[in-house]
Design a protein around this motif. Structure first.
Motif, PDB file in Angstrom:
ATOM      1  N   LYS A 167       5.664 -10.974  -7.521  1.00 38.48           N
ATOM      2  CA  LYS A 167       5.813 -10.591  -8.929  1.00 38.48           C
ATOM      3  C   LYS A 167       5.728  -9.077  -9.088  1.00 38.48           C
ATOM      4  CE  LYS A 167       6.226 -11.310 -13.338  1.00 38.48           C
ATOM      5  NZ  LYS A 167       7.551 -11.714 -13.879  1.00 38.48           N
ATOM      6  N   ILE A 168       4.818  -8.448  -8.367  1.00 38.62           N
ATOM      7  CA  ILE A 168       4.698  -6.997  -8.423  1.00 38.62           C
ATOM      8  C   ILE A 168       6.001  -6.339  -7.979  1.00 38.62           C
ATOM      9  CG2 ILE A 168       3.552  -4.987  -7.410  1.00 38.62           C
ATOM     10  CD1 ILE A 168       0.979  -6.672  -7.258  1.00 38.62           C
ATOM     11  N   VAL A 169       6.566  -6.831  -6.882  1.00 41.89           N
ATOM     12  CA  VAL A 169       7.824  -6.260  -6.377  1.00 41.89           C
ATOM     13  C   VAL A 169       8.950  -6.461  -7.389  1.00 41.89           C
ATOM     14  CG1 VAL A 169       9.602  -6.516  -4.593  1.00 41.89           C
ATOM     15  CG2 VAL A 169       7.185  -6.435  -3.950  1.00 41.89           C
ATOM     16  N   GLU A 170       9.009  -7.626  -8.020  1.00 42.73           N
ATOM     17  CA  GLU A 170      10.016  -7.866  -9.056  1.00 42.73           C
ATOM     18  C   GLU A 170       9.866  -6.872 -10.203  1.00 42.73           C
ATOM     19  OE1 GLU A 170       9.663 -11.918 -10.354  1.00 42.73           O
ATOM     20  OE2 GLU A 170      11.248 -12.593  -8.993  1.00 42.73           O
ATOM     21  N   THR A 171       8.630  -6.644 -10.606  1.00 44.52           N
ATOM     22  CA  THR A 171       8.362  -5.688 -11.691  1.00 44.52           C
ATOM     23  C   THR A 171       8.812  -4.287 -11.300  1.00 44.52           C
ATOM     24  OG1 THR A 171       6.453  -6.987 -12.428  1.00 44.52           O
ATOM     25  CG2 THR A 171       6.568  -4.697 -13.166  1.00 44.52           C
ATOM     26  N   LYS A 172       8.577  -3.914 -10.045  1.00 44.02           N
ATOM     27  CA  LYS A 172       8.978  -2.583  -9.574  1.00 44.02           C
ATOM     28  C   LYS A 172      10.499  -2.417  -9.645  1.00 44.02           C
ATOM     29  CE  LYS A 172       5.200  -1.270  -9.451  1.00 44.02           C
ATOM     30  NZ  LYS A 172       4.729  -0.145 -10.277  1.00 44.02           N
ATOM     31  N   ASP A 178       0.608   2.393 -10.699  1.00 43.65           N
ATOM     32  CA  ASP A 178       1.152   1.170 -11.282  1.00 43.65           C
ATOM     33  C   ASP A 178       0.414   0.849 -12.580  1.00 43.65           C
ATOM     34  OD1 ASP A 178       2.582  -1.593 -11.076  1.00 43.65           O
ATOM     35  OD2 ASP A 178       0.453  -2.052 -11.386  1.00 43.65           O
ATOM     36  N   SER A 179       1.177   0.562 -13.648  1.00 44.61           N
ATOM     37  CA  SER A 179       0.560   0.329 -14.950  1.00 44.61           C
ATOM     38  C   SER A 179       0.254  -1.141 -15.226  1.00 44.61           C
ATOM     39  CB  SER A 179       1.466   0.871 -16.066  1.00 44.61           C
ATOM     40  OG  SER A 179       2.747   0.233 -16.025  1.00 44.61           O
ATOM     41  N   MET A 216       5.637 -13.635   1.425  1.00 35.73           N
ATOM     42  CA  MET A 216       5.064 -12.820   0.357  1.00 35.73           C
ATOM     43  C   MET A 216       4.445 -13.749  -0.694  1.00 35.73           C
ATOM     44  SD  MET A 216       6.989  -9.872  -1.915  1.00 35.73           S
ATOM     45  CE  MET A 216       7.761  -9.151  -0.476  1.00 35.73           C
ATOM     46  N   ASN A 217       3.155 -13.544  -1.000  1.00 34.87           N
ATOM     47  CA  ASN A 217       2.509 -14.431  -1.953  1.00 34.87           C
ATOM     48  C   ASN A 217       3.028 -14.190  -3.374  1.00 34.87           C
ATOM     49  OD1 ASN A 217       1.049 -12.416  -3.348  1.00 34.87           O
ATOM     50  ND2 ASN A 217      -0.763 -12.675  -2.111  1.00 34.87           N
ATOM     51  N   PRO A 218       2.778 -15.136  -4.308  1.00 32.16           N
ATOM     52  CA  PRO A 218       3.341 -15.030  -5.654  1.00 32.16           C
ATOM     53  C   PRO A 218       2.965 -13.739  -6.388  1.00 32.16           C
ATOM     54  CG  PRO A 218       2.506 -17.245  -5.279  1.00 32.16           C
ATOM     55  CD  PRO A 218       2.074 -16.417  -4.104  1.00 32.16           C
ATOM     56  N   VAL A 219       1.728 -13.267  -6.212  1.00 31.32           N
ATOM     57  CA  VAL A 219       1.306 -12.046  -6.908  1.00 31.32           C
ATOM     58  C   VAL A 219       2.082 -10.843  -6.396  1.00 31.32           C
ATOM     59  CG1 VAL A 219      -0.614 -10.471  -7.357  1.00 31.32           C
ATOM     60  CG2 VAL A 219      -1.010 -12.944  -7.354  1.00 31.32           C
ATOM     61  N   LEU A 220       2.162 -10.706  -5.078  1.00 35.74           N
ATOM     62  CA  LEU A 220       2.896  -9.593  -4.499  1.00 35.74           C
ATOM     63  C   LEU A 220       4.377  -9.678  -4.855  1.00 35.74           C
ATOM     64  CD1 LEU A 220       2.805  -7.062  -2.751  1.00 35.74           C
ATOM     65  CD2 LEU A 220       3.073  -8.518  -0.728  1.00 35.74           C
TER      66      LEU A 220
END
Length: 252
Positions: free
Chosen positions: A7-12, A85-86, A1-5
């Motif tokens: 980070k998105i999952v962490e935010t979720k 997603d905001s 999983m790339n860093p952007v994805l």
């Protein structure tokens, strides 16, 4: 999983924790049929409302999802996808509700769904379908979330990026499979992926082409291969959505 994805999952996960225990509004509109809208004699269009994305930034500064959705519906869209997603896509659950109440075609909540709470939100805020992404879920969680959505009467678009993910999707019970040509690890578009995968799926499966669709040539290329196309960036960059919707389907 790339860093952007990642980070998105962490935010979720953080958003899910914050949402625990909060009451949800009662649903105001009926769940609208998904399959009958998508599987037609031609290639149907799932038209997307999104203000921006991590890879493209702001796509449409003057973003009015209800106005856009109304144009989509009058142009012949089979369904509408709303990014909720905001932080990364500049959307919201209120966008989902506003669109779902303004149109009479099914609306799908497009987000990074990891937990039943997000599916309950989708139901409460008016979605008729949800997106589940194989890349960010274990096979067990994918199956569990798929069953949870079905239990609420919601349809499910399961997004895949390769043949192994398609097998996982089918094992979960998926009947609508999205083939995303944008690799979530590199954000590169692999257009031949649609032909490579869709042709191997049984005709009972609703096959949806995702990402990189931006011309009548793409439409023609996918005829007889997929049942539906999810189109977002092409429309969001358009100065005349209604005109470009017709150009996509019928050429200039």
């Amino acid at each position: 999983m790339n860093p952007v994805l990642h980070k998105i999952v962490e935010t979720k996960h953080e958003e899910i924790l914050q949402g625990r225990g909060k009451s949800l509004p009662p649903r105001k509109i009926p769940v609208r049929p998904w399959e009958s809208h998508l599987k037609t004699n031609s290639i149907s269009v799932i038209a997307e409302c999104k203000k921006g994305s991590p890879s493209s930034g702001i796509l449409r500064p003057d973003y009015h999802p209800v106005e856009i959705a109304s144009i989509y519906e009058s142009s012949g869209a089979a369904a509408i996808s709303v990014l909720t997603d905001s932080q990364y896509f500049f959307g919201s659950l209120s966008d989902l509700t506003s669109v779902a109440e303004a149109v009479e075609i099914p609306v799908i909540r497009k987000d990074f769904i990891l937990d039943p709470l997000q599916i309950d939100e989708a139901y409460a805020f008016g979605a008729s379908a949800i997106l589940l992404i194989v890349r960010i879920l274990s096979p067990k969680d994918l199956t569990s979330l798929h069953q949870h959505a079905k239990g609420l009467g919601l349809s499910v678009l399961v997004e895949t990026h390769n043949k192994n993910e398609v097998k996982t999707a089918l094992d979960s019970g998926a009947t609508t499979i999205g083939i995303n040509t944008r690799d979530l690890d590199t954000f590169e578009i692999h257009k031949n992926l649609i032909e490579d995968i869709a042709s191997e799926l049984d005709s009972s499966i609703i096959r949806v082409a995702e990402s990189g669709i931006e011309s009548y040539a793409d439409w023609q290329k996918y005829k007889g291969i997929v049942d539906s196309m999810l189109v977002g960036t092409y429309f969001m960059k358009s100065k005349n959505i209604a005109k470009d919707f017709q150009s996509l389907l019928f050429g200039n």
